[in-house]
Design an enzyme around this catalytic site. Structure first.
Site, mmCIF file in Angstrom:
data_model
loop_
_atom_site.group_PDB
_atom_site.id
_atom_site.type_symbol
_atom_site.label_atom_id
_atom_site.label_comp_id
_atom_site.label_asym_id
_atom_site.label_seq_id
_atom_site.Cartn_x
_atom_site.Cartn_y
_atom_site.Cartn_z
ATOM 1 N N HIS A 1 47.063 32.934 44.445
ATOM 2 C CA HIS A 1 47.326 34.209 44.475
ATOM 3 C C HIS A 1 48.824 34.645 44.095
ATOM 4 O O HIS A 1 49.485 35.754 44.131
ATOM 5 C CB HIS A 1 47.131 35.262 45.594
ATOM 6 C CG HIS A 1 45.629 34.943 45.964
ATOM 7 N ND1 HIS A 1 44.748 35.163 45.110
ATOM 8 C CD2 HIS A 1 45.068 34.467 47.141
ATOM 9 C CE1 HIS A 1 43.576 35.095 45.843
ATOM 10 N NE2 HIS A 1 43.824 34.514 46.941
ATOM 11 N N HIS B 1 39.520 36.758 44.532
ATOM 12 C CA HIS B 1 38.703 35.243 44.453
ATOM 13 C C HIS B 1 37.556 35.163 43.488
ATOM 14 O O HIS B 1 36.703 34.131 43.608
ATOM 15 C CB HIS B 1 38.175 34.680 46.065
ATOM 16 C CG HIS B 1 39.111 34.904 47.182
ATOM 17 N ND1 HIS B 1 39.384 36.081 47.781
ATOM 18 C CD2 HIS B 1 40.306 34.036 47.350
ATOM 19 C CE1 HIS B 1 40.293 36.139 48.652
ATOM 20 N NE2 HIS B 1 41.105 34.810 48.462
#
Length: 332
Positions: A56, A218
């Site tokens: 991320h 995700h």
């Protein structure tokens, strides 16, 4: 798969080594995936820390620095850091005034932060936690009970870190963090899947003429698969969902983030920002500040998210306060 990697199992380890090599103000705790400030924990401040799965970036370690985070723990790609590493981070960053853990609402993160905090408390560290759940798209997902924590987390980092830098106590820093959580919402869209280093193939399939609204960071399912849309249509759809959820209306003030998911050109994010600004102006909502760029990504996913945070004088002062981190700099 074409990626600039060596052995996929070394992905996080080598990434963190490269990061501290590039930013000498950061250091890595030995035998861990934890990054902290090189100059050590300030003894006159509450330490604000965070962490989560890798993939991320610049979240989380990119926000370690003066006026923001004291430390960040990195798990494997899309996997929570272990409780042992989180406990080590909390102990290392405590300067004597306590530690606030900012946790994105994923079951693994919440469970491991709970355990890590308990381990640190046994060593005498005062710990509080704030759980961020700003994704307005879905109530429950693959890895959550309740809403997911996504890009609004960065605003929690910023405001809590600024409050800590003022010398506020742990209760006050936690109050500010909760205030941001209560006033922020986010929704995202995927144009493509991401490709994880170890799997080497897309984590989900989207047809060439499909996008997914409400996607998770995700690759968790969103709320709708639909045909491709124009930039204005995407901006309207995401913004409408967030504004409706927050109940923001005319006369209020907000900060916005148009966030890239890792594979979207900055130019396209600016096109989205143009529409977000048009819409908010038309609705009489004042934009205090607009952030555009990659703040919380999903590896190489093409897509974006739109975050809106209702602000008042306290939050605008904290957002405007100086900070110096690899991923975010605010100067006086």
């Amino acid at each position: 798969m074409k990626k600039l990697i060596n052995d996929p199992t070394d992905y996080v380890d080598e990434m963190l080594d490269g990061m501290v090599a590039a930013y000498p103000e950061l250091r890595r705790l030995p035998e861990t995936e934890v990054v902290v400030r090189t100059d050590g924990p300030p003894t006159d401040e509450v330490a604000v820390v965070s962490g989560g799965g890798s993939g991320h970036e610049p979240t989380h370690a990119g926000y370690v620095g003066d006026g923001m985070l004291a430390g960040a723990a990195a798990g494997a790609v899309f996997t929570s850091p272990t409780a042992d590493q989180l406990a080590e981070m909390v102990r290392e960053t405590d300067g004597g005034r306590g530690v606030l853990c900012v946790v994105k609402n994923y079951e693994g993160d919440v469970m491991n932060f709970d355990t890590g905090a308990e381990m640190a408390e046994l060593d005498g560290v005062e710990v509080q936690q704030v759980v961020v759940d700003d994704d307005v798209a879905v109530e429950d997902s693959l890895y959550t009970s309740g809403r997911r924590g996504v890009c609004g987390t960065v605003l929690v980092h910023k405001c809590a870190g600024a409050k800590a830098a003022e010398g506020a106590d742990l209760d006050e820093v936690a109050r500010v963090a909760e205030k941001v959580v209560d006033n922020v919402g986010t929704m995202g869209v995927a144009l493509t899947s991401c490709v994880t280093p170890e799997k080497g193939e897309p984590t989900f399939e989207l047809a060439e003429d499909e996008i997914e609204l409400g996607i998770g960071i995700h690759g968790e399912p969103g709320v709708e698969r639909t045909g491709t849309m124009t930039a204005d249509e995407v901006a309207d759809t995401l913004l409408d969902a967030v504004l409706d959820d927050l109940g923001v209306g005319s006369g209020e003030e907000v900060v916005t983030i148009v966030n890239g998911m890792g594979g979207t050109p900055l130019s396209e994010l600016y096109i989205l920002q143009r529409r977000v600004t048009e819409r908010l102006d038309a609705e009489g909502i004042d934009v205090h500040d607009a952030w555009v760029g990659d703040y919380m990504t999903s590896l190489d996913m093409m897509g974006c998210s739109v975050t809106v945070c209702r602000v008042d004088d306290e939050l605008t002062d904290l957002l405007d306060a100086p900070t110096e981190t690899p991923a975010l700099t605010v100067r006086e």
